[in-house]
Motif scaffolding. Structure first.
Motif, mmCIF file in Angstrom:
data_model
loop_
_atom_site.group_PDB
_atom_site.id
_atom_site.type_symbol
_atom_site.label_atom_id
_atom_site.label_comp_id
_atom_site.label_asym_id
_atom_site.label_seq_id
_atom_site.Cartn_x
_atom_site.Cartn_y
_atom_site.Cartn_z
ATOM 1 N N LEU A 124 79.269 -23.017 27.969
ATOM 2 C CA LEU A 124 79.738 -22.578 29.289
ATOM 3 C C LEU A 124 81.252 -22.509 29.394
ATOM 4 O O LEU A 124 81.786 -21.967 30.369
ATOM 5 C CB LEU A 124 79.231 -23.529 30.386
ATOM 6 N N GLY A 125 81.943 -23.040 28.413
ATOM 7 C CA GLY A 125 83.391 -23.225 28.523
ATOM 8 C C GLY A 125 84.182 -21.962 28.794
ATOM 9 O O GLY A 125 85.240 -22.000 29.427
ATOM 10 N N GLU A 126 83.685 -20.819 28.321
ATOM 11 C CA GLU A 126 84.412 -19.561 28.500
ATOM 12 C C GLU A 126 84.425 -19.071 29.950
ATOM 13 O O GLU A 126 85.231 -18.219 30.320
ATOM 14 C CB GLU A 126 83.787 -18.477 27.630
ATOM 15 N N ILE A 127 83.538 -19.594 30.777
ATOM 16 C CA ILE A 127 83.366 -19.084 32.141
ATOM 17 C C ILE A 127 84.495 -19.566 33.055
ATOM 18 O O ILE A 127 84.768 -20.759 33.159
ATOM 19 C CB ILE A 127 82.011 -19.520 32.719
ATOM 20 N N LEU A 128 85.115 -18.596 33.740
ATOM 21 C CA LEU A 128 86.134 -18.899 34.741
ATOM 22 C C LEU A 128 85.571 -18.766 36.148
ATOM 23 O O LEU A 128 85.877 -19.566 37.033
ATOM 24 C CB LEU A 128 87.337 -17.951 34.587
ATOM 25 N N ALA A 129 84.747 -17.731 36.379
ATOM 26 C CA ALA A 129 84.220 -17.463 37.718
ATOM 27 C C ALA A 129 82.811 -16.916 37.604
ATOM 28 O O ALA A 129 82.430 -16.308 36.595
ATOM 29 C CB ALA A 129 85.119 -16.471 38.458
ATOM 30 N N THR A 130 82.030 -17.093 38.665
ATOM 31 C CA THR A 130 80.654 -16.620 38.725
ATOM 32 C C THR A 130 80.483 -15.662 39.904
ATOM 33 O O THR A 130 81.403 -15.453 40.688
ATOM 34 C CB THR A 130 79.678 -17.802 38.885
ATOM 35 N N GLY A 131 79.277 -15.086 40.029
ATOM 36 C CA GLY A 131 78.939 -14.330 41.225
ATOM 37 C C GLY A 131 79.435 -12.906 41.277
ATOM 38 O O GLY A 131 79.659 -12.368 42.359
ATOM 39 N N LEU A 132 79.538 -12.241 40.109
ATOM 40 C CA LEU A 132 79.953 -10.842 40.066
ATOM 41 C C LEU A 132 78.752 -9.957 39.764
ATOM 42 O O LEU A 132 77.868 -10.324 38.991
ATOM 43 C CB LEU A 132 81.027 -10.631 39.008
ATOM 44 N N ARG A 133 78.728 -8.771 40.359
ATOM 45 C CA ARG A 133 77.621 -7.836 40.135
ATOM 46 C C ARG A 133 77.962 -6.849 39.024
ATOM 47 O O ARG A 133 77.293 -6.808 38.001
ATOM 48 C CB ARG A 133 77.274 -7.082 41.417
ATOM 49 N N ASN A 134 78.961 -6.039 39.233
ATOM 50 C CA ASN A 134 79.466 -5.154 38.183
ATOM 51 C C ASN A 134 80.944 -4.903 38.445
ATOM 52 O O ASN A 134 81.311 -3.924 39.101
ATOM 53 C CB ASN A 134 78.714 -3.830 38.139
ATOM 54 N N PRO A 135 81.793 -5.788 37.969
ATOM 55 C CA PRO A 135 83.232 -5.657 38.223
ATOM 56 C C PRO A 135 83.806 -4.462 37.463
ATOM 57 O O PRO A 135 84.200 -4.589 36.304
ATOM 58 C CB PRO A 135 83.813 -6.989 37.726
ATOM 59 N N TRP A 136 83.815 -3.306 38.156
ATOM 60 C CA TRP A 136 84.289 -2.106 37.494
ATOM 61 C C TRP A 136 85.783 -1.960 37.736
ATOM 62 O O TRP A 136 86.218 -1.283 38.631
ATOM 63 C CB TRP A 136 83.517 -0.868 37.936
ATOM 64 N N LYS A 137 86.502 -2.658 36.920
ATOM 65 C CA LYS A 137 87.953 -2.704 36.825
ATOM 66 C C LYS A 137 88.542 -3.879 37.613
ATOM 67 O O LYS A 137 88.267 -4.063 38.794
ATOM 68 C CB LYS A 137 88.629 -1.404 37.270
ATOM 69 N N PHE A 138 89.298 -4.653 36.887
ATOM 70 C CA PHE A 138 90.131 -5.689 37.503
ATOM 71 C C PHE A 138 91.519 -5.556 36.916
ATOM 72 O O PHE A 138 91.732 -4.890 35.891
ATOM 73 C CB PHE A 138 89.553 -7.091 37.272
#
Length: 466
Positions: free
Chosen positions: A215-229
């Protein structure tokens, strides 16, 4: 004093106008462009969904030979393909860059490549694979990768696809032994890519799940399809555009420094600010809701994220985040208060990516049109300048510009003034309807051009030097 007062009033009139967004065709002929970025120099790198990365030069020409061609490694049907590109912060010394693509099995791959030591316009084709993430469906692959101001690589993952997140991946933190990497779906990942031993990355100690195996790589949860950040290159703020399910498109903003306690953007519990499916969900008070959102109406269907404007050419663009929608081709801006303004449609493009050059100026690409446009503010002329028959072109200008007047309203003198009111250039001109002025002595920026006519009247407009 009278001259200073008049000039001040004129300036107030100019900058009281709202910006007018115009798209200026910069280059054409691309095959499904899905990403535009830079390597810290004047070139733009255009990612084509089918597996090519092409170099776009400042004069609008495109190198014949691709920077990289990995088309044989890629599945590009539907939403799959070569989707992301990020250059290492120390690219000028180590030559490393990273890509995000879906392989022929449909799984997400994060790989490192390097530039050819003898030719900066060609990459080596040998790759080091850092991550392979199992994908259950063909859609919602995310795809963006970017380096933050902390030097870490950020990876945006969609929820795995289908509709409604049927497997609950976006909120899930339980590892499935059969598909352990699917725990990364619907998440923002953050890794340190400066390791020299397999898997060629380490996990930052500030990640919220640091020390928890798998799990260590995870910064944030709860995204559907982040099309561009993207990151605001001046202050490090994180902006994420997340595609909605059926009703709402959302823009998320996280101020720098990013919290290390674990951000939950809410999907599938919430779509934007609205309840979607809260079965088994944590309290809403633990979630981060959108900075701004808009409804799927008037033809909108899928948000495309862009950039917070940090350039200097267009003051009216400052303090605004730019984004668009794949279906309606309308460019949107959101200000610091979360208020969204929308242009009319630039139809026929299906915009899927913005780009930012080394100076912070913005570009946009249509996956259907294959055209790269430069985004400009065309509210450059005062009304009396144009209504009295004068025009100035090109604007923005690089090496020179031309002022054209009517046969009954001829220029006798042309002045160039900076925004502090300082006269930088003056030229007495003949009664020729067209007069060309070289701009070699002017730095990039915005200037005022004043024309004095044969009857002693002055007309003023704005000039941008690129």
């Amino acid at each position: 004093m009278k001259i200073i007062l008049l000039f001040s009033l004129m300036m107030m009139s100019f900058f009281g106008q709202s910006q007018t967004i115009t798209l200026q065709s910069f280059a054409t002929g691309f095959d499904s462009p899905v990403e535009i970025t830079n390597a810290g120099d004047s070139r733009l790198f255009v990612v084509q969904k089918g597996g090519l990365i092409r170099i776009l030069n400042t004069n609008g020409t495109v190198n014949t030979t691709p920077f990289l061609n990995i088309s044989t490694l890629i599945s590009s049907d539907g939403e799959r393909g070569l989707l992301g590109l990020a250059f290492h912060p120390n690219y000028t010394t180590n030559g490393y860059f990273f890509v995000n693509y879906t392989n022929i099995s449909g799984n997400t791959v994060i790989a490192r490549y390097s530039v050819n030591s003898g030719n900066p316009d060609i990459a080596n084709t040998t790759a080091t694979i850092l991550m392979t993430i199992s994908q259950p469906y063909s859609n919602h692959n995310g795809g963006s990768i970017k380096f933050g101001s902390d030097g870490y690589l950020y990876i945006a993952m969609g929820d795995g696809g289908s509709g409604g997140d049927p497997e609950g991946y976006a909120q899930n933190l339980t590892i499935n032994a059969s598909f352990p990497t699917r725990v990364f779906l619907g998440k923002m990942l953050r890794i340190d890519v400066n390791s020299t031993i397999a898997p060629f990355y380490t996990i930052p100690a500030t990640n919220p799940y640091f020390g928890q195996s798998g799990l260590g790589e995870i910064l944030a949860t709860g995204l559907r399809n982040p099309w561009k950040f993207s990151f605001n290159r001046l202050n490090g703020d994180l902006w994420i555009a997340d595609v909605g399910q059926s009703s709402v498109e959302e823009i998320n903003k996280v101020a720098n420094p990013l919290p290390n306690t674990g951000i939950n953007f809410g999907w599938r519990c919430y779509e934007g600010n609205s309840t979607y499916n809260t079965s088994g969900c944590a309290p809403s008070s633990t979630m981060t809701f959108p900075f701004a959102q808009y409804a799927r109406s008037g033809g909108a269907c899928s948000v495309t994220g862009g950039y917070f404007y940090t350039g200097s050419t267009y003051p009216n663009f400052q303090n605004k985040y730019f984004f668009t929608d794949y279906c309606d081709d309308k460019i949107r801006m959101v200000n610091s208060a979360g208020v969204i303004t929308t242009t009319t449609s630039f139809s026929g493009n299906n915009f899927v990516t913005f780009g930012e050059d080394v100076n912070g100026e913005l570009y946009i690409a249509g996956i259907s049109s294959g055209t790269i446009y430069k985004i400009i503010d065309s509210s450059l002329s005062s009304s009396d300048f144009e209504t009295n028959g004068f025009s100035l072109f090109p604007n923005p200008a690089k090496e020179s510009f031309t002022i054209k007047g009517s046969t009954v309203n001829l220029a006798t003198k042309i002045d160039i003034i900076d925004l502090t009111g300082k006269l930088l250039f003056t030229k007495q001109v003949s009664t020729n309807p067209e007069n060309t002025i070289t701009t070699a002595s002017l730095s990039k920026g915005i200037y005022l051009v004043s024309v004095e006519t044969t009857n002693g009247t002055n007309y003023t407009t704005k000039l941008i030097i690129e």
